[in-house]
Design a protein around this motif. Structure first.
Motif, PDB file in Angstrom:
ATOM      1  N   PRO B  58       0.813  -1.214   0.000  1.00  0.00           N
ATOM      2  CA  PRO B  58       0.000   0.000   0.000  1.00  0.00           C
ATOM      3  C   PRO B  58       0.850   1.270   0.000  1.00  0.00           C
ATOM      4  O   PRO B  58       1.962   1.294   0.531  1.00  0.00           O
ATOM      5  CB  PRO B  58      -0.793  -0.100   1.302  1.00  0.00           C
ATOM      6  CG  PRO B  58      -0.732  -1.526   1.690  1.00  0.00           C
ATOM      7  CD  PRO B  58       0.572  -2.038   1.179  1.00  0.00           C
ATOM      8  N   ALA B  59       0.299   2.304  -0.626  1.00  0.00           N
ATOM      9  CA  ALA B  59       0.907   3.642  -0.556  1.00  0.00           C
ATOM     10  C   ALA B  59       0.075   4.453   0.420  1.00  0.00           C
ATOM     11  O   ALA B  59      -1.151   4.347   0.455  1.00  0.00           O
ATOM     12  CB  ALA B  59       0.899   4.278  -1.926  1.00  0.00           C
ATOM     13  N   LEU B  60       0.765   5.252   1.199  1.00  0.00           N
ATOM     14  CA  LEU B  60       0.095   5.953   2.301  1.00  0.00           C
ATOM     15  C   LEU B  60       0.348   7.453   2.189  1.00  0.00           C
ATOM     16  O   LEU B  60       1.477   7.883   2.005  1.00  0.00           O
ATOM     17  CB  LEU B  60       0.675   5.421   3.612  1.00  0.00           C
ATOM     18  CG  LEU B  60      -0.029   5.745   4.913  1.00  0.00           C
ATOM     19  CD1 LEU B  60      -1.373   5.042   4.971  1.00  0.00           C
ATOM     20  CD2 LEU B  60       0.831   5.270   6.080  1.00  0.00           C
ATOM     21  N   ASN B  61      -0.738   8.239   2.292  1.00  0.00           N
ATOM     22  CA  ASN B  61      -0.585   9.698   2.384  1.00  0.00           C
ATOM     23  C   ASN B  61      -1.450  10.175   3.535  1.00  0.00           C
ATOM     24  O   ASN B  61      -2.604   9.768   3.657  1.00  0.00           O
ATOM     25  CB  ASN B  61      -1.010  10.380   1.080  1.00  0.00           C
ATOM     26  CG  ASN B  61      -1.003  11.893   1.226  1.00  0.00           C
ATOM     27  OD1 ASN B  61      -1.970  12.485   1.667  1.00  0.00           O
ATOM     28  ND2 ASN B  61       0.115  12.496   0.891  1.00  0.00           N
ATOM     29  N   ILE B  62      -0.873  11.036   4.376  1.00  0.00           N
ATOM     30  CA  ILE B  62      -1.631  11.507   5.540  1.00  0.00           C
ATOM     31  C   ILE B  62      -1.750  13.033   5.498  1.00  0.00           C
ATOM     32  O   ILE B  62      -0.776  13.744   5.282  1.00  0.00           O
ATOM     33  CB  ILE B  62      -0.943  11.081   6.861  1.00  0.00           C
ATOM     34  CG1 ILE B  62      -0.807   9.551   6.900  1.00  0.00           C
ATOM     35  CG2 ILE B  62      -1.742  11.574   8.058  1.00  0.00           C
ATOM     36  CD1 ILE B  62      -0.131   9.011   8.139  1.00  0.00           C
ATOM     37  N   SER B  63      -2.986  13.493   5.692  1.00  0.00           N
ATOM     38  CA  SER B  63      -3.241  14.930   5.846  1.00  0.00           C
ATOM     39  C   SER B  63      -3.724  15.138   7.277  1.00  0.00           C
ATOM     40  O   SER B  63      -4.715  14.533   7.688  1.00  0.00           O
ATOM     41  CB  SER B  63      -4.304  15.367   4.837  1.00  0.00           C
ATOM     42  OG  SER B  63      -4.747  16.659   5.134  1.00  0.00           O
ATOM     43  N   GLN B  64      -3.010  15.984   8.018  1.00  0.00           N
ATOM     44  CA  GLN B  64      -3.276  16.098   9.446  1.00  0.00           C
ATOM     45  C   GLN B  64      -3.683  17.518   9.820  1.00  0.00           C
ATOM     46  O   GLN B  64      -3.139  18.498   9.314  1.00  0.00           O
ATOM     47  CB  GLN B  64      -1.997  15.727  10.209  1.00  0.00           C
ATOM     48  CG  GLN B  64      -2.098  15.813  11.712  1.00  0.00           C
ATOM     49  CD  GLN B  64      -0.754  15.558  12.375  1.00  0.00           C
ATOM     50  OE1 GLN B  64       0.281  15.539  11.696  1.00  0.00           O
ATOM     51  NE2 GLN B  64      -0.755  15.385  13.677  1.00  0.00           N
TER      52      GLN B  64
END
Lengths: 420, 140
Positions: B58-64
């Motif tokens: 999986p590729a993961l992108n986080i917006s916090q």
């Protein structure tokens, strides 16, 4: 890879939405730009993405937004040049102690209150990649900005440009603009220097050299354009191209120094010769494409980054209300009390406060910079965009209530009509 | 009148400036949630057997935003999902209708890692390790 069909379709949709919503807002006596800002939000996840996520995803897929962003940034560079061009340094002085007191308070009060609010918001809407000092300074700067172009347009439409309150408002907004951009440039440098590979001294010394060069070398060359204009009542296409190149070079210089593209464009506009005919001519040349085509793209791009009411947990609406109250109290309240202390009657002081509270698209420009450099989070960005919309929307009705047009109509100033 | 203006200036400009200095000093000690924004390289335990047999990376992108995080997860087979998560101290928990994550956040902001388990719908929990890529933003 660039999907040209998609990009052109996006531009067409954005322009149609901007014109329709702008027209509707004019019908309710709001500035066209207010409608265009709202159109941008409506095209984003706050409305279109919420009502019709499939349509939104097909029309504005995330991978395609970089092209829309690039176009909107070019538009902003030209727009900031136009803003600088419309700024006349002679408006910054000559209004005595009242202007000094009011303009300084209209920055200091919201700046302090914005930073105070940061004490509450930092642990809730920021993270440890941003220091409290950077977050608080940015909040202060974002709270203290005034939208000079929108303010000038409102004054012009109401025939108040030459009234005492109007001239004071323009002087104060001009001071706010210059001060606000200087403070913001300082904050951007502060944030970027902390994390950049380039030594801080290069940015600081380079910025100093750049400003000195612009003020003492470039500014002395620019009157040649005005002289050429006076000879033929117009500038050749080649000379206009040279001006565009100068704007771009100045923008690139500030970007390379680690400040931001927009500061260079603004400074180039600010040091251009200010003869009214020359300024009007350049504004006419540069404004149409920027205002009609490129700025709506910026509003749309801003709208696509804005998720009103999303992120930040259950307290998001409480935070939004807090930010709006603090922004209005600091800017409107601070300016009004300062003007009253300086001897203005309550009605005029109130009107001045209402006008100074207009944040408009200048706020959106600053917020986008803040989000790009990571000093504010997406939720904080959305809250501040909402604040910018509310404070801009409330200006016209509040001004009509505090300072009715029928009582104070004065001749309309043509220059400011063009500027806005 | 002039004295009044000077007094007003000191009160309405000088005081906020001193106030600002106090605020900046007071805010230094305020803790903020650990930053996890950005793109992450994501390594699943090779022993994971689910769906097409461990091919998933999986590729993961986080917006916090503060303690709230939106996690975009692409399972490597063209399926994407968005998980809503919370950062509580050094723990990240997130879920969506088809996946769930529970992980420990470690390291300094510039070299942050996530270690924990991920569970796709219909699969057993799988151990993972994620390393944050160099952030694009200037604030870090």
């Amino acid at each position: 890879m660039l999907n040209l069909f998609q990009l052109v379709l996006q531009i067409a949709v954005v322009l149609v939405a901007a014109r329709i919503v702008g027209f509707l807002f004019q019908k309710i006596k709001q500035p066209q730009v207010m409608g265009e800002m709202v159109a941008g939000i409506l095209l984003g996840p706050s409305l279109l993405g919420w009502l019709a996520p499939g349509v939104s995803a097909a029309l504005f897929p995330p991978a395609s937004l970089s092209y829309l962003n690039a176009l909107s940034q070019v538009g902003l560079v030209v727009f900031m040049f136009v803003v600088g061009l419309a700024l006349n340094p002679s408006e910054l002085h000559g209004y005595g102690h009242a202007a000094v007191l009011t303009s300084h308070v209209s920055i200091a009060a919201p700046f302090c209150l914005g930073s105070l609010t940061a004490l509450y918001l930092y642990p809730r809407l920021s993270d440890d990649s941003v220091t409290f000092t950077h977050f608080a300074l940015f909040m202060g700067a974002a709270m203290s900005i005034t939208a000079f172009p929108v303010l000038a347009r409102i004054l012009s439409e109401r025939g108040l440009v030459r009234s005492r309150m109007g001239t004071l408002a323009i002087a104060c907004a001009a001071v706010d603009d210059v001060t606000g951009w200087c403070i913001l440039a300082y904050i951007v440098v502060l944030v970027r220097v902390t994390h950049a590979a380039r030594p801080a001294w290069i940015t600081i010394a380079g910025s100093l050299v750049y400003v000195l060069l612009m003020l003492f070398v470039v500014r002395r060359i620019l009157p040649a354009f005005e002289r050429a204009f006076r000879k033929r009542e117009r500038l050749t296409d080649n000379l206009l191209a040279v001006i565009v190149v100068l704007v771009l070079v100045s923008a690139l210089a500030t970007e390379w120094l680690g400040i931001h593209l927009l500061f260079g464009a603004f400074l180039m506009g600010a040091i251009m010769p200010k003869a009214p005919e020359f300024t009007r001519y350049l504004l006419h040349k540069f404004e149409s494409v920027t205002v009609v085509l490129l700025l709506p793209l910026f509003f749309a791009y801003t709208g696509l980054r804005t998720r009103i009411g999303v992120g930040g947990g259950r307290g998001i609406w409480l935070y939004s209300a807090l930010v709006i109250v603090v922004a209005v109290a600091g800017k409107l309240g601070g300016s009004m009390f300062a003007a009253r202390l300086a001897g203005m009657p309550w009605r005029e002081a109130g009107a001045l406060g209402v006008l100074m509270n207009t944040r408009g698209l200048m706020e959106l420009v600053i917020l986008n910079i803040g989000l790009d450099i990571g000093v504010i989070s997406p939720a904080m960005f959305s809250i501040m965009v909402l604040m910018a919309l509310v404070t801009t929307f409330m200006t016209t009705p509040l001004l009509e209530w505090v300072y009715p047009t029928r009582l104070f109509r004065a001749p309309v100033d043509e220059i400011h009509r063009n500027v806005a | 009148m002039k004295n009044n203006l000077v007094a007003a200036y000191l009160l309405m400009v000088g005081l906020p400036v001193f106030g600002l200095l106090g605020i900046l000093e007071a805010g230094r000690g305020i803790p903020a949630p650990l930053s996890i924004t950005g793109d992450w390289t994501f390594k699943l335990d090779p022993a994971t057997q689910c769906g097409n047999g461990g091919a998933r990376q999986p590729a993961l992108n986080i917006s916090q935003s503060g303690t709230e995080a939106l996690i975009s997860l692409n399972d490597g087979n063209g399926h994407a999902t968005t998980l809503e998560g919370t950062v509580n101290g050094n723990l990240l928990t997130a879920k969506s209708p088809v996946a769930g994550i529970s992980a420990v956040i470690a390291g300094k902001p510039g070299a942050r890692t996530l270690e924990g388990t991920i569970q796709f719908d219909g699969c057993a929990p799988a151990a993972f390790r994620a390393v944050r890529q160099a952030p694009k933003k200037g604030g870090e």
